[in-house]
Design an enzyme around this catalytic site. Structure first.
Site, short mmCIF file in Angstrom:
data_model
loop_
_atom_site.label_atom_id
_atom_site.label_comp_id
_atom_site.label_asym_id
_atom_site.label_seq_id
_atom_site.Cartn_x
_atom_site.Cartn_y
_atom_site.Cartn_z
N HIS A 87 0.82 5.12 1.03
CA HIS A 87 0.12 6.14 1.82
C HIS A 87 0.24 7.50 1.10
O HIS A 87 1.34 7.88 0.70
CB HIS A 87 0.79 6.33 3.18
CG HIS A 87 0.79 5.14 4.09
ND1 HIS A 87 -0.10 5.00 5.13
CD2 HIS A 87 1.59 4.05 4.14
CE1 HIS A 87 0.17 3.89 5.80
NE2 HIS A 87 1.19 3.28 5.21
N HIS A 115 0.84 -1.21 0.00
CA HIS A 115 0.00 0.00 0.00
C HIS A 115 0.86 1.25 0.00
O HIS A 115 1.89 1.30 0.66
CB HIS A 115 -0.98 0.01 1.19
CG HIS A 115 -0.34 -0.25 2.51
ND1 HIS A 115 0.02 -1.52 2.93
CD2 HIS A 115 0.01 0.58 3.52
CE1 HIS A 115 0.56 -1.45 4.13
NE2 HIS A 115 0.58 -0.19 4.51
P1 5GP Z 1 1.54 0.21 7.40
O1 5GP Z 1 2.24 0.48 8.71
O2 5GP Z 1 1.41 -1.26 7.12
O3 5GP Z 1 2.18 0.96 6.27
O4 5GP Z 1 0.12 0.84 7.56
C1 5GP Z 1 -1.08 0.13 7.49
C2 5GP Z 1 -2.18 1.16 7.47
O5 5GP Z 1 -3.41 0.50 7.25
C3 5GP Z 1 -2.29 1.96 8.76
O6 5GP Z 1 -2.16 3.34 8.48
C4 5GP Z 1 -3.68 1.59 9.27
O7 5GP Z 1 -4.33 2.67 9.87
C5 5GP Z 1 -4.40 1.15 8.02
N1 5GP Z 1 -5.44 0.17 8.27
C6 5GP Z 1 -5.32 -0.97 8.99
N2 5GP Z 1 -6.49 -1.65 9.02
C7 5GP Z 1 -7.37 -0.92 8.29
C8 5GP Z 1 -8.74 -1.11 7.94
O8 5GP Z 1 -9.40 -2.09 8.31
N3 5GP Z 1 -9.30 -0.14 7.16
C9 5GP Z 1 -8.61 0.96 6.74
N4 5GP Z 1 -9.28 1.84 5.98
N5 5GP Z 1 -7.32 1.15 7.04
C10 5GP Z 1 -6.70 0.24 7.82
#
Ligand code: 5GP
Ligand code: ZN
Length: 139
Positions: A101, A99
């Protein structure tokens, strides 16, 4: 992929606030926003990280990121947008579905923590050694 929350979001099994989709990518609002407008862009086909994602999906995400960043800037009158993408537990990747951001900053809002690092001069010998090591490993 079974047990992947982002695959479940794409399939509609977990609700989300969608902002954009096309045949390869899906974009939706992060539910723990670092700032207003924090948006995630993901490939529809499950891939864990930059090491696994096929080049076509990677390209599609980055092309879509321009379209979505344009929309965020227009909608929220941003002063800037940080694009952040984590690969691996060592850098705190939490959801193991690639993903990107998009984290905007609006006028008057606090500085984003991930854009505020202090610039400290490095050791040029070490920088050169490491750079050469990487250069010879890049295929
Ligand atoms: P990472 O640290 O893996 O880059 O970030 C994962 C992101 O996914 C986090 O910013 C978290 O808030 C988001 N996230 C996790 N679970 C969900 C979810 O069920 N729905 C949405 N919309 N975002 C999520
Ligand atoms: Zn997935």
């Amino acid at each position: 992929m079974k047990d992947c929350i982002f695959c479940k979001i794409i399939q509609g099994d977990i609700p989300c606030i969608k902002v954009y989709e096309n045949d390869r990518v899906f974009a939706f609002m992060d539910i723990n926003p670092v700032a207003d407008g924090h948006t995630l862009i993901i490939p529809k086909a499950h891939a864990e990280n930059i090491f696994e994602i096929p080049a076509d999906d990677l390209a599609a995400i980055h092309v879509a990121s321009k379209r979505i960043a344009d929309g965020i800037r227009k909608a929220l009158n941003t002063t800037g947008i940080a694009c952040l993408q984590l690969n691996g537990k060592g850098v705190n990747q939490i959801v193991m579905h690639y993903h990107l951001h998009l984290i905007p900053r609006r006028p008057g809002s606090p500085e984003l923590p991930m854009t505020k690092w202090e610039l400290v001069s490095g050791n040029m010998t070490r920088i050169k050694e490491i750079g050469e090591k990487i250069a010879s490993a890049v295929k």
